[in-house]
Design an enzyme around this catalytic site. Structure first.
Site, PDB file in Angstrom:
ATOM      1  N   LYS A 287       1.073  58.651  14.012  1.00  0.00           N
ATOM      2  CA  LYS A 287      -0.146  59.432  14.233  1.00  0.00           C
ATOM      3  C   LYS A 287      -0.850  59.630  12.888  1.00  0.00           C
ATOM      4  O   LYS A 287      -0.250  60.083  11.923  1.00  0.00           O
ATOM      5  CB  LYS A 287       0.206  60.776  14.868  1.00  0.00           C
ATOM      6  CG  LYS A 287      -0.986  61.524  15.435  1.00  0.00           C
ATOM      7  CD  LYS A 287      -0.542  62.729  16.245  1.00  0.00           C
ATOM      8  CE  LYS A 287      -1.739  63.441  16.873  1.00  0.00           C
ATOM      9  NZ  LYS A 287      -1.341  64.610  17.684  1.00  0.00           N
ATOM     10  N   GLU A 374       3.552  72.674  32.022  1.00  0.00           N
ATOM     11  CA  GLU A 374       3.021  73.983  32.368  1.00  0.00           C
ATOM     12  C   GLU A 374       3.726  74.607  33.574  1.00  0.00           C
ATOM     13  O   GLU A 374       3.942  75.821  33.617  1.00  0.00           O
ATOM     14  CB  GLU A 374       1.521  73.883  32.624  1.00  0.00           C
ATOM     15  CG  GLU A 374       0.692  73.553  31.394  1.00  0.00           C
ATOM     16  CD  GLU A 374       0.580  72.067  31.112  1.00  0.00           C
ATOM     17  OE1 GLU A 374      -0.110  71.695  30.154  1.00  0.00           O
ATOM     18  OE2 GLU A 374       1.202  71.265  31.860  1.00  0.00           O
ATOM     19  N   ARG A 402      -2.190  73.613  36.439  1.00  0.00           N
ATOM     20  CA  ARG A 402      -1.092  72.722  36.814  1.00  0.00           C
ATOM     21  C   ARG A 402       0.141  73.506  37.292  1.00  0.00           C
ATOM     22  O   ARG A 402       1.036  72.931  37.888  1.00  0.00           O
ATOM     23  CB  ARG A 402      -0.724  71.841  35.623  1.00  0.00           C
ATOM     24  CG  ARG A 402      -1.915  71.154  34.996  1.00  0.00           C
ATOM     25  CD  ARG A 402      -1.518  70.200  33.902  1.00  0.00           C
ATOM     26  NE  ARG A 402      -1.107  68.932  34.478  1.00  0.00           N
ATOM     27  CZ  ARG A 402      -0.702  67.896  33.759  1.00  0.00           C
ATOM     28  NH1 ARG A 402      -0.630  67.995  32.454  1.00  0.00           N
ATOM     29  NH2 ARG A 402      -0.351  66.768  34.339  1.00  0.00           N
TER      30      ARG A 402
END
Length: 633
Positions: A287, A374, A402
């Site tokens: 990243k 979640e 969610r």
């Protein structure tokens, strides 16, 4: 259209042109993409490190597949920028994340290359399995399907539901696991540890290949000795071959490979493309790759503020303004945890977004990051609560959707005093419709036992959290991605279901829920000398202040409810429901909120004005609603 600064990208009408690039040109195209991304960050905040990490992977994918007909899903979609740059959108790319410009996520309305607005993590494998199944059903078996999913999104529960189904169906499918050891923050959990072991396993090099060839020569027959050899073969493979978790799910595992070697990635993509059944290709990337500051600090550079690069060093362009609600929420959470060691905070891979890093460092035993899960976060909080702890679930409004079933089953139905802190409630600006948190009032207030609150100003947020932690029922507190209004005078205590009159007036009333209080007050000030308006800080959508509803209606003047939420099922609906239950005349009541349509991306203030929620728009609605006479007439 030529561009001397980025000639290769400018030449691409679509991604098929990449196939004519030489290996050297592909490397140059990668450099051009990174330069475009760095230039973008000089003008506005945008997703950065994640896009730097997938440049070579994106180029390799488009070289080996034709995604005008083949299928490609990026998960999470914030790593879509290189894909947009090579699919004919280079010249419009400077407009990204501005009103009327390109979306910062995949957008099917922009391009045939985009299939889903993947703003939430984890759904790519499910939709890819469905796409492949659908293509087979409608007689298009030659269309290839690829899902690119990050290792941060991979532990999401829906991913394993999809893997289970994919292994059962055995349809051809390529899953590219983009492993950069990161979510937005550093990833957490046992799956992360498993991927780390796969990446560091020395046997995925030549030794694994040679031993694998040797084992393939062991025959398998029926007598006990031969059955033992067969079991030994599988046991040794489990020890030497990575990815046995996937193999046991009937998904071929290949890798890990270097995701920044374009030629290598192309070779493996070509190989797995021809494999039958579902295949997972494990690709290791970095990243922030290609820009040293981003690679060194990928957390900060996930979505950094606009900055200017000076000799390889980023210099942020700071903007002045009041601290955002998120900072006040963090400070309130920290204070609550310091006062009571039974108070915990639970986040779902959003430690940075929720600005909880200081809380994590100061209270490590009371801080829980469950990853992008979640549903688990809410059920986990219910378990803590049942044991006597006081958990705070700190999740963005749009992501909390969610966990809807867990809010219902594990929290509301059990009447457990879990506290929900809904960050980014309202319009999130350039992130667009996948991230706007504009439905939580409706989806939270319908549950029995659940209290729904919203602070109108900074100090009120901490007061509401203290109230919620002392309350014996579940509570939600919503606040936007915006600076918080500061109050000059001391605020009255929070009382269940009680509003507060901020400004008295005689010509009409604006009842503001949450952060819209600032715009309501500004509208009232604009009309000073024209209309004398009362402004009410509602504080609660449930239970709503029935007495306030009755008193405002009985004045006989117009009433305007204002909220940064969908009108349908929102605070205005609660106001009208209260009025109807009290058999009051509702003809003078108007509700202002967000329309029954998805709001596009753009500057938050521009979007508020577009939706009729700016101070000017509220003031104009008051003028229209007011009678011909007023206090100042």
């Amino acid at each position: 259209m030529n561009d001397p600064k980025h000639p290769l990208l400018a030449s691409l009408k679509d991604a098929t042109g990449l196939r004519d690039f030489s290996p050297q040109q592909l490397e140059s195209a990668a450099d051009e993409i990174r330069d475009v991304l760095c230039n973008l960050l000089a003008t506005r905040t945008a997703h950065f490190a994640s896009n730097l990490g997938v440049v070579e992977l994106c180029l390799a994918l488009h070289c080996e597949f034709d995604f005008r007909t083949d299928r490609l899903i990026w998960d999470t979609g914030h790593q879509i920028y290189p894909h947009k740059l090579v699919t004919g959108r280079y010249h419009s790319f400077p407009s990204i994340r501005t009103q009327g410009g390109l979306m910062g996520y995949p957008n099917p309305q922009e391009s045939e290359y985009d299939l889903f607005m993947t703003g939430h993590a984890g759904c790519s494998v499910s939709t890819a399995v469905g796409l492949r199944s659908g293509d087979l059903m409608v007689g298009q078996p030659d269309r290839r399907t690829v899902a690119v999913i990050g290792d941060g999104a991979f532990p999401s529960g829906i991913v394993f539901e999809a893997l289970n189904n994919a292994g059962h169906l055995e349809d051809d499918l390529t899953i590219v696991l983009n492993d950069n050891k990161m979510s937005i923050c550093h990833r957490v959990g046992a799956v992360a540890g498993y991927l780390d072991r796969l990446r560091s396993n020395p046997y995925y090099t030549g030794l694994k290949s040679e031993v694998g060839k040797l084992l393939e020569q062991i025959p398998m027959f029926g007598d006990p000795a031969e059955r033992f050899l067969a079991q030994l073969k599988e046991g040794v493979k489990a020890g030497l071959v990575g990815g046995m978790l996937f193999e046991e799910l009937n998904i071929r595992y290949v890798g890990p490979i270097d995701g920044h070697d374009i030629a290598l990635v192309r070779k493996y993509l070509a190989m797995v493309r021809e494999m039958k059944g579902p295949v997972l290709l494990h690709v290791v990337t970095e990243k922030g790759h290609g820009y040293k500051p981003a690679a060194a600090d990928p957390v900060f550079f996930h979505t950094p503020p606009a900055f200017e690069d000076r000799d390889g060093k980023p210099v942020p362009r700071h903007s002045d303004g009041l601290p955002p609600f998120t900072v006040h929420a963090r400070d309130a959470i920290s204070a609550a945890m310091a006062a009571d060691e039974k108070v915990s905070v639970i986040t779902a891979a959003m430690c940075q977004g929720n600005k909880l890093e200081p809380v994590r460092e100061k209270f490590p035993k009371q801080f829980f990051d469950v990853g992008i899960c979640e549903s688990h976060a809410v059920a986990f909080a219910a378990g803590q609560c049942k044991a006597g702890a006081r958990p705070i679930v700190d999740i963005y409004s749009t992501f909390l959707q969610r966990s809807y079933d867990q809010i219902f089953q594990e929290v509301s139905l059990q009447d457990l005093p879990v506290v929900f802190m809904l960050d980014r409630a309202g319009l999130t600006g350039p992130d667009g419709p996948t991230h706007h948190g504009v439905y939580d009032v409706g989806y939270m207030r319908l549950f029995p036992n659940l209290v729904v609150m919203a602070p109108g100003y900074a100090e009120e947020l901490g007061m509401m959290l203290r109230f919620a932690l002392d309350h014996d029922h579940p509570c939600s507190i919503r606040y936007p991605k915006a600076s918080a209004l500061q109050r000059d005078q001391a605020a009255p205590d929070i009382e269940l279901g009680k509003s507060e009159v901020i400004r008295p007036g005689h010509d009409g009333t604006i009842v503001a829920f949450g952060a819209m209080l600032e715009n309501a007050l500004a509208a009232a000030e604009m009309l000073e000398g024209e209309l004398d308006l009362c402004v009410v800080n509602a504080r609660f959508a449930k239970p709503i202040d029935d007495e306030m509803v009755r008193q405002t209606i009985e004045t006989g003047k117009f009433i305007l409810t204002v909220e940064e939420n969908a009108v349908m099922g929102g605070f205005g609906s609660a106001f009208l429901e209260s009025a109807v239950a009290q058999r009051l005349d509702t003809r003078g009541v108007q509700t202002l909120g967000l329309p029954d349509s998805f709001v596009e991306h753009g500057d938050r203030n521009e979007l508020l004005h577009q939706c009729g929620l700016s101070p000017q728009a509220i003031a104009e609605r008051c003028r229209q609603a007011a009678p011909a006479t007023s206090t100042f007439a």
